[in-house]
Design a protein around this motif. Sequence first.
Motif, PDB file in Angstrom:
ATOM      1  N   LEU A  62       1.516  -4.337  -5.792  1.00  0.00           N
ATOM      2  CA  LEU A  62       1.188  -2.327  -5.133  1.00  0.00           C
ATOM      3  C   LEU A  62       1.984  -2.656  -3.748  1.00  0.00           C
ATOM      4  O   LEU A  62       2.920  -1.302  -3.378  1.00  0.00           O
ATOM      5  CB  LEU A  62      -0.139  -2.341  -5.398  1.00  0.00           C
ATOM      6  CG  LEU A  62      -1.115  -1.985  -6.833  1.00  0.00           C
ATOM      7  CD1 LEU A  62      -2.527  -1.490  -7.096  1.00  0.00           C
ATOM      8  CD2 LEU A  62      -0.335  -1.403  -7.659  1.00  0.00           C
ATOM      9  N   ILE A  63       1.168  -3.697  -3.352  1.00  0.00           N
ATOM     10  CA  ILE A  63       1.558  -3.883  -1.485  1.00  0.00           C
ATOM     11  C   ILE A  63       3.560  -3.451  -1.694  1.00  0.00           C
ATOM     12  O   ILE A  63       3.617  -3.528  -0.653  1.00  0.00           O
ATOM     13  CB  ILE A  63       1.346  -4.714  -0.722  1.00  0.00           C
ATOM     14  CG1 ILE A  63      -0.764  -4.410  -0.854  1.00  0.00           C
ATOM     15  CG2 ILE A  63       1.238  -4.810   0.287  1.00  0.00           C
ATOM     16  CD1 ILE A  63      -1.456  -5.867  -0.290  1.00  0.00           C
ATOM     17  N   LYS A  64       3.437  -4.770  -2.184  1.00  0.00           N
ATOM     18  CA  LYS A  64       5.278  -5.097  -2.504  1.00  0.00           C
ATOM     19  C   LYS A  64       5.598  -3.995  -2.543  1.00  0.00           C
ATOM     20  O   LYS A  64       7.443  -3.016  -2.101  1.00  0.00           O
ATOM     21  CB  LYS A  64       5.716  -5.496  -3.412  1.00  0.00           C
ATOM     22  CG  LYS A  64       4.416  -7.442  -2.335  1.00  0.00           C
ATOM     23  CD  LYS A  64       5.679  -8.638  -3.215  1.00  0.00           C
ATOM     24  CE  LYS A  64       5.633 -10.022  -2.911  1.00  0.00           C
ATOM     25  NZ  LYS A  64       5.602 -10.790  -4.014  1.00  0.00           N
ATOM     26  N   LYS A  65       5.599  -2.939  -3.164  1.00  0.00           N
ATOM     27  CA  LYS A  65       5.786  -1.534  -4.084  1.00  0.00           C
ATOM     28  C   LYS A  65       5.671  -0.396  -2.671  1.00  0.00           C
ATOM     29  O   LYS A  65       6.234   0.585  -3.408  1.00  0.00           O
ATOM     30  CB  LYS A  65       5.275  -1.057  -5.083  1.00  0.00           C
ATOM     31  CG  LYS A  65       5.587  -2.263  -7.202  1.00  0.00           C
ATOM     32  CD  LYS A  65       6.827  -1.590  -6.623  1.00  0.00           C
ATOM     33  CE  LYS A  65       7.532  -0.262  -8.021  1.00  0.00           C
ATOM     34  NZ  LYS A  65       8.583  -0.379  -8.115  1.00  0.00           N
ATOM     35  N   GLY A  66       5.179  -0.723  -1.856  1.00  0.00           N
ATOM     36  CA  GLY A  66       4.795   0.565  -0.838  1.00  0.00           C
ATOM     37  C   GLY A  66       3.881   1.550  -1.417  1.00  0.00           C
ATOM     38  O   GLY A  66       3.621   2.390  -1.081  1.00  0.00           O
ATOM     39  N   LEU A  67       3.156   0.979  -2.311  1.00  0.00           N
ATOM     40  CA  LEU A  67       2.084   1.539  -3.310  1.00  0.00           C
ATOM     41  C   LEU A  67       0.714   2.198  -2.229  1.00  0.00           C
ATOM     42  O   LEU A  67      -0.002   3.110  -2.412  1.00  0.00           O
ATOM     43  CB  LEU A  67       1.658   1.457  -4.311  1.00  0.00           C
ATOM     44  CG  LEU A  67       2.517   2.245  -5.251  1.00  0.00           C
ATOM     45  CD1 LEU A  67       2.879   1.509  -6.880  1.00  0.00           C
ATOM     46  CD2 LEU A  67       3.016   3.645  -5.556  1.00  0.00           C
ATOM     47  N   LEU A  68       0.591   0.811  -1.518  1.00  0.00           N
ATOM     48  CA  LEU A  68      -0.523   0.542  -0.352  1.00  0.00           C
ATOM     49  C   LEU A  68      -0.437  -0.374   0.481  1.00  0.00           C
ATOM     50  O   LEU A  68       0.389  -1.407   0.434  1.00  0.00           O
ATOM     51  CB  LEU A  68      -1.962   0.822  -1.980  1.00  0.00           C
ATOM     52  CG  LEU A  68      -2.014  -0.965  -2.076  1.00  0.00           C
ATOM     53  CD1 LEU A  68      -2.683  -1.891  -1.080  1.00  0.00           C
ATOM     54  CD2 LEU A  68      -2.171  -0.734  -3.732  1.00  0.00           C
ATOM     55  N   ARG A  69      -1.411  -0.180   1.416  1.00  0.00           N
ATOM     56  CA  ARG A  69      -1.868  -1.130   2.330  1.00  0.00           C
ATOM     57  C   ARG A  69      -2.829  -1.844   2.503  1.00  0.00           C
ATOM     58  O   ARG A  69      -3.987  -0.875   2.658  1.00  0.00           O
ATOM     59  CB  ARG A  69      -1.178  -0.571   4.173  1.00  0.00           C
ATOM     60  CG  ARG A  69      -1.328  -1.421   5.096  1.00  0.00           C
ATOM     61  CD  ARG A  69      -0.720  -0.639   5.989  1.00  0.00           C
ATOM     62  NE  ARG A  69      -1.605   0.908   6.583  1.00  0.00           N
ATOM     63  CZ  ARG A  69      -2.087   0.594   7.357  1.00  0.00           C
ATOM     64  NH1 ARG A  69      -3.596  -0.536   7.843  1.00  0.00           N
ATOM     65  NH2 ARG A  69      -3.142   1.924   7.820  1.00  0.00           N
ATOM     66  N   LYS A  70      -3.491  -3.225   2.489  1.00  0.00           N
ATOM     67  CA  LYS A  70      -4.620  -3.608   2.653  1.00  0.00           C
ATOM     68  C   LYS A  70      -4.791  -4.253   4.624  1.00  0.00           C
ATOM     69  O   LYS A  70      -3.897  -4.864   4.504  1.00  0.00           O
ATOM     70  CB  LYS A  70      -4.646  -4.729   2.137  1.00  0.00           C
ATOM     71  CG  LYS A  70      -6.056  -5.562   1.528  1.00  0.00           C
ATOM     72  CD  LYS A  70      -6.412  -6.634   1.022  1.00  0.00           C
ATOM     73  CE  LYS A  70      -5.892  -7.908   1.306  1.00  0.00           C
ATOM     74  NZ  LYS A  70      -5.190  -8.538  -0.059  1.00  0.00           N
ATOM     75  N   ASP A  71      -5.789  -4.068   4.445  1.00  0.00           N
ATOM     76  CA  ASP A  71      -6.716  -4.909   6.078  1.00  0.00           C
ATOM     77  C   ASP A  71      -8.013  -5.359   5.473  1.00  0.00           C
ATOM     78  O   ASP A  71      -8.562  -5.228   5.245  1.00  0.00           O
ATOM     79  CB  ASP A  71      -7.198  -2.951   6.663  1.00  0.00           C
ATOM     80  CG  ASP A  71      -5.738  -2.836   7.776  1.00  0.00           C
ATOM     81  OD1 ASP A  71      -5.142  -3.725   7.746  1.00  0.00           O
ATOM     82  OD2 ASP A  71      -5.685  -1.499   8.419  1.00  0.00           O
ATOM     83  N   THR A  72      -7.824  -6.477   6.039  1.00  0.00           N
ATOM     84  CA  THR A  72      -9.134  -7.548   5.976  1.00  0.00           C
ATOM     85  C   THR A  72      -9.449  -7.774   7.201  1.00  0.00           C
ATOM     86  O   THR A  72      -9.127  -7.708   8.434  1.00  0.00           O
ATOM     87  CB  THR A  72      -8.490  -8.603   5.566  1.00  0.00           C
ATOM     88  OG1 THR A  72      -7.881  -8.878   4.455  1.00  0.00           O
ATOM     89  CG2 THR A  72      -9.569 -10.013   5.110  1.00  0.00           C
ATOM     90  N   GLN A  73     -10.944  -7.326   6.486  1.00  0.00           N
ATOM     91  CA  GLN A  73     -11.903  -7.309   8.271  1.00  0.00           C
ATOM     92  C   GLN A  73     -13.191  -8.858   7.830  1.00  0.00           C
ATOM     93  O   GLN A  73     -13.534  -8.704   6.640  1.00  0.00           O
ATOM     94  CB  GLN A  73     -12.731  -6.337   8.653  1.00  0.00           C
ATOM     95  CG  GLN A  73     -11.867  -4.931   8.553  1.00  0.00           C
ATOM     96  CD  GLN A  73     -11.356  -4.254   7.082  1.00  0.00           C
ATOM     97  OE1 GLN A  73     -12.360  -3.961   6.071  1.00  0.00           O
ATOM     98  NE2 GLN A  73     -10.391  -3.448   7.292  1.00  0.00           N
ATOM     99  N   GLN A  74     -12.965  -9.396   8.517  1.00  0.00           N
ATOM    100  CA  GLN A  74     -14.258 -10.470   8.648  1.00  0.00           C
ATOM    101  C   GLN A  74     -15.217 -10.433   9.405  1.00  0.00           C
ATOM    102  O   GLN A  74     -15.742  -9.344  10.258  1.00  0.00           O
ATOM    103  CB  GLN A  74     -13.641 -11.387   9.285  1.00  0.00           C
ATOM    104  CG  GLN A  74     -14.652 -13.000   9.168  1.00  0.00           C
ATOM    105  CD  GLN A  74     -13.733 -14.329  10.149  1.00  0.00           C
ATOM    106  OE1 GLN A  74     -14.026 -14.447  11.318  1.00  0.00           O
ATOM    107  NE2 GLN A  74     -12.891 -15.047   8.861  1.00  0.00           N
ATOM    108  N   ASN A  75     -16.705 -10.130   8.670  1.00  0.00           N
ATOM    109  CA  ASN A  75     -17.732 -10.056   8.432  1.00  0.00           C
ATOM    110  C   ASN A  75     -18.628 -11.208   8.518  1.00  0.00           C
ATOM    111  O   ASN A  75     -18.765 -11.789   8.349  1.00  0.00           O
ATOM    112  CB  ASN A  75     -18.673  -8.810   7.691  1.00  0.00           C
ATOM    113  CG  ASN A  75     -17.391  -7.514   7.799  1.00  0.00           C
ATOM    114  OD1 ASN A  75     -17.854  -6.575   8.499  1.00  0.00           O
ATOM    115  ND2 ASN A  75     -17.216  -7.620   6.444  1.00  0.00           N
TER     116      ASN A  75
END
Length: 272
Positions: A62-75
């Motif tokens: 989905l990211i490669k298709k441009g349908l979404l962007r993901k951010d990862t946060q460390q907690n």
Amino acid sequence: MGYRIIPASLAIGLTTNEAYTYFCLLAKSDYNTYISHVKLETLSQLTGISKTEYISKHIEKLIKKGLLRKDTQQNIGNKGVFNTCTYYLYKPQIDWIRIDLDLLEENIPNKLKAFLILLKCICLNNTNYTGYNKSEICKKLNISRPTLDSYLNQCIDKELIKEEQNGYTLTNTHLFKIDIVKGKDDDEVYTKVYIPMADFFASQNITIPPYNKKIVGKIIDHYSALPFLAAALKKRKIPEGTVCTWKYLAKVLKVNIVEKPRPIPPKVTLIM
């Protein structure tokens, strides 16, 4: 809100599993921002895909298709360091379809739900009708003919799809929304002609094409008044359930909707 919008062209090319993961992500996003903090475990439950690594692969697609962007946060928590993800889903302004979230609750296999979503992506604008034959659908959705036959047969048996003379129609307009192109409030052709036309067509179980001021104007000019047009439509006996295009209607009603080319003015040579 009870629906989400999907960018039709971008979604084409997804597998059924990828498409359903995407729809579940949409369902777990904020209606206004299309931002989601959903966990992989929650998506696993919604999609019925037990292995979260498959969900992660779908998200990468989905990211490669441009349908979404993901951010990862460390907690840092009581049990140590852990990651959380925020998903920013693409909210299109054009070229979109609208699907009700009640689709998640339908008592049908998830693959069929995803197939219906993808089929909606290749429907004519503002309709639930796709005028493609089986070979064309296979090519556009990148699925095999046996798989398509299986999906279509199941959907037809469950009355989710109706086979037309030249294509297929999604039957549930609650789940798969139809957004008719509207005219302005002060557009008399829209308010006094198209709306009554649409009401008449609906009473005959016929789907009218999206609003086009020029074509509607030509049709009503040809018939002078709506009662004459209604009489002509009854006389022509368009089959119930037909999903009309303006070209088809013009042919049935014997109205010329072709724009005449403007004459090219002759060149003028100035003699000094």
